[in-house]
Enzyme design. Sequence first.
Site, PDB file in Angstrom:
ATOM      1  N   CYS A 140     -54.856   6.777  22.306  1.00 52.23           N
ATOM      2  CA  CYS A 140     -54.406   6.294  21.035  1.00 52.23           C
ATOM      3  C   CYS A 140     -54.680   7.201  19.945  1.00 52.23           C
ATOM      4  O   CYS A 140     -55.946   7.872  19.921  1.00 52.23           O
ATOM      5  CB  CYS A 140     -55.035   5.020  20.701  1.00 52.23           C
ATOM      6  SG  CYS A 140     -54.535   3.649  21.703  1.00 52.23           S
TER       7      CYS A 140
ATOM      8  N   CYS B  64     -49.834   5.785  21.951  1.00 51.81           N
ATOM      9  CA  CYS B  64     -50.508   4.534  21.283  1.00 51.81           C
ATOM     10  C   CYS B  64     -51.090   4.920  20.142  1.00 51.81           C
ATOM     11  O   CYS B  64     -51.408   6.024  19.669  1.00 51.81           O
ATOM     12  CB  CYS B  64     -51.685   4.139  22.371  1.00 51.81           C
ATOM     13  SG  CYS B  64     -52.729   3.206  21.897  1.00 51.81           S
TER      14      CYS B  64
END
Length: 250
Positions: A74, A156
């Site tokens: 992420c 992400c």
Amino acid sequence: ILIVVVAVVLGLALRPNTDTPKATFVARCKEFKGYDCEKLWGAFEQAYVGRDPCAVPPEAYDPFITAADFKPACNRLMFWSKTKDVVHAFTEKKRDCFLTVEDTVLGSVLNGLTWCGKEGSTETFTTDCPGWRDCVNNTVGSFWNRVSAAFADAACGDVTAMLNGDIDTPFNPTSIFASIEVKRFDSSRVKSLTVVLVTRKSAVTTCTNASLEDLQKELKPGITYNCKDVTEVQLQECSSNPEIACGACW
Ligand code: APR
């Protein structure tokens, strides 16, 4: 004399071979923790060994992708198109901030290499391999297509893409970034995409460019779009200053 000759011959025979694709692959793989690099090589080579080098579809590399087991990351993934040198010079310094596919085990092990197999052979060849344009399912092109798809699937949070502001069409529909990666950004995982449009000398293009409108249309609803115009000098200054926080370069 005989002992010296035997020692020299043995030394040559046993010296680690660094110029085969396998030696390069394994050496680069070992820089990443937690991989059985011989096993990863095995999963990789089964894609093309003994095959016609124009008959290797991207799916042939599925076992390699599974073995590499790249976990969703992420806020750190960096995509790019027509900015290969600039983006890697940047991520090399801001390594903890951003990762390109070539900075991960997925892409690092084959970056810059050429390889293919041959029907009836168990060897890996590095010459006379078909190029990207010679056939659709060429050994090397299919690898980068498959690896890029896996990298995009791992995207992400906030995602970044470094595009080229010195060309007319920074978002080119035929690029891997446009034709594979953007299409796979999943709106349940990816929050935003920030385009960093880098200019070396003369800015031909800014964030108002028409191709970037097409990029926005490609994004699934729910993914926020941002665009920043930056110069290469700005990037260099930012990456050589470790005090500057991730993402504060633009
Ligand atoms: N012919 C030759 N080489 C090619 C071709 C092609 N048609 N397409 C891609 N490549 C190789 C080259 O090595 C080139 O430097 O891929 C590299 C990137 O090509 P670009 O056109 O600059 O960008 P793009 O096609 O968008 O690929 C970059 O894909 O590798 C992933 O995650 C990475 O986001 C990045 C994107």
